[in-house]
Design a protein around this motif. Structure first.
Motif, short mmCIF file in Angstrom:
data_model
loop_
_atom_site.label_atom_id
_atom_site.label_comp_id
_atom_site.label_asym_id
_atom_site.label_seq_id
_atom_site.Cartn_x
_atom_site.Cartn_y
_atom_site.Cartn_z
N GLY A 103 21.46 24.06 15.78
CA GLY A 103 21.25 23.72 16.96
C GLY A 103 22.47 23.31 18.05
O GLY A 103 23.29 22.92 17.43
N LEU A 111 15.64 33.14 15.80
CA LEU A 111 16.54 33.72 16.82
C LEU A 111 17.46 34.59 16.47
O LEU A 111 18.50 35.09 17.12
CB LEU A 111 17.14 32.49 17.70
CG LEU A 111 16.16 31.51 18.46
CD1 LEU A 111 16.77 30.48 19.37
CD2 LEU A 111 15.32 32.73 19.58
N THR A 135 14.98 22.41 12.76
CA THR A 135 15.94 23.31 13.65
C THR A 135 16.52 24.50 12.94
O THR A 135 16.44 25.51 13.86
CB THR A 135 17.20 22.27 13.94
OG1 THR A 135 16.94 21.05 14.50
CG2 THR A 135 18.29 22.96 14.99
N LEU A 177 19.88 27.57 21.06
CA LEU A 177 18.54 26.58 20.91
C LEU A 177 19.31 25.27 21.25
O LEU A 177 20.37 24.98 20.57
CB LEU A 177 18.23 26.78 19.62
CG LEU A 177 16.96 25.73 19.17
CD1 LEU A 177 15.77 26.14 19.93
CD2 LEU A 177 17.04 25.63 17.80
N VAL A 200 9.25 31.47 20.07
CA VAL A 200 10.40 31.18 20.67
C VAL A 200 11.31 32.48 20.58
O VAL A 200 12.03 32.79 21.43
CB VAL A 200 11.31 30.29 19.53
CG1 VAL A 200 11.49 30.76 18.46
CG2 VAL A 200 12.67 29.78 20.13
N PHE A 202 13.89 27.27 13.44
CA PHE A 202 14.13 27.91 14.87
C PHE A 202 15.24 28.71 15.04
O PHE A 202 15.32 29.85 15.70
CB PHE A 202 14.10 26.77 15.91
CG PHE A 202 12.73 26.48 16.44
CD1 PHE A 202 12.33 26.86 17.51
CD2 PHE A 202 12.16 25.38 15.61
CE1 PHE A 202 11.00 26.57 17.78
CE2 PHE A 202 10.82 24.88 16.14
CZ PHE A 202 10.34 25.38 17.22
#
Length: 291
Positions: A154, A124, A117, A131, A253, A120
């Motif tokens: 997230g 971003l 997580t 997310l 992403v 990701f």
């Protein structure tokens, strides 16, 4: 409180998991290590990552034997390096070994989810897109796995079928269309509950908007088409939340977020991750009587 107040529920799950693993007793430990033997163990990371599940691991040892001493040296959400010591456990060698595997299983899996997580979330960085996870979790472990997503930075999507309306392709087919599905749902749910509609084309987006959807999911759309959909939604109904979903990877992403979507849901956070390599090493402290 950890896990949004579900501590007793977690404790009962851990008791069940211990029964599954221990059964009538740890025959290996019972036949190799004398009763009364005590040790100090260290739990350490064998690779770098983000830790999640320390309170759960502590609860395992507490339920195995309240006399065991568990000292956490890191906190959930903390990045750790290879070789870093996460916790120390001291007391009965028999009881430490009884809880070892379950505690490590939880730590490894939850830390793996938190680590993925965080990757990701880092991808971003600087963008406003949020997310979130999905319901693609291990049966019986949803509470824990969604907690690990939060630890990794997230946020959570719905927890189950009960807390939000999400009209997907099969609901649309069964109801006879988006308009009919939204209308039927709106007439039955409380005013506090939102309706999300999954769309795969601009025509479906237009229908979902006209039907009064609160959230529009843009499923498996190419970035250019998604950006066009987002612009159209925000121009007509700026209060409607847009969500991107479908085969989102670390490589894609940020491109998806650049379309202007408010939320990106990623199922692979909880179903396609590598458990973090974490181990427990025993250091004998003092002996006991004959086994």
């Amino acid at each position: 409180m950890m896990f949004n107040g579900y501590n007793e529920s977690l404790a009962e799950s851990i008791r069940q998991w211990l029964r599954e693993d221990v059964g009538s007793g740890d025959i290996t430990t019972a036949t190799t290590i004398p009763q009364g033997h005590e040790s100090k163990a260290v739990i350490h990371a064998k690779e770098a990552g983000v830790v999640a599940g320390m309170p759960a691991a502590e609860l395992v040892f507490t339920l195995v034997d309240p006399a065991l001493s568990f000292k956490a040296l890191v906190r959930d959400g903390q990045r750790v390096e290879k070789g870093e010591i996460l916790a120390e456990v001291e007391g009965s060698t028999h009881r430490i070994l009884t809880g070892e595997r379950l505690a490590l299983n939880l730590l490894q899996r939850l830390s793996g989810i938190a680590t993925k997580t965080r990757a990701f979330v880092d991808a971003l960085e600087g963008l406003p897109t949020r997310l979130v996870d999905t319901r693609k979790t291990t049966p019986g472990h949803r509470m824990l796995e969604k907690y690990a997503v939060r630890v990794g930075g997230g946020a959570n999507h719905r927890f189950g079928l009960y807390d939000a309306v999400m009209i997907k392709d099969n609901h649309i087919k069964g109801a006879g269309g988006i308009t009919e599905a939204v209308s039927r749902s709106r007439s039955s749910i409380p005013h506090t509950m939102k309706i999300e509609v999954e769309t795969e084309s601009l025509a479906q987006v237009e229908e979902a908007l006209a039907a009064g959807a609160d959230i529009i999911m843009l499923d498996n759309m190419e970035p250019d088409l998604m950006a066009e959909a987002v612009r159209g939604i925000k121009a007509k109904s700026p209060h409607v939340t847009t969500e991107a979903s479908g085969n989102v990877t670390l490589d894609t992403v940020r491109t998806i977020a650049a379309t202007g979507v408010d939320v990106i849901s990623v199922g692979r956070l909880t179903y396609s991750f590598n458990s973090l390599d974490i181990s427990l090493d025993l250091n004998a402290k003092k002996g006991g009587g004959a086994s």
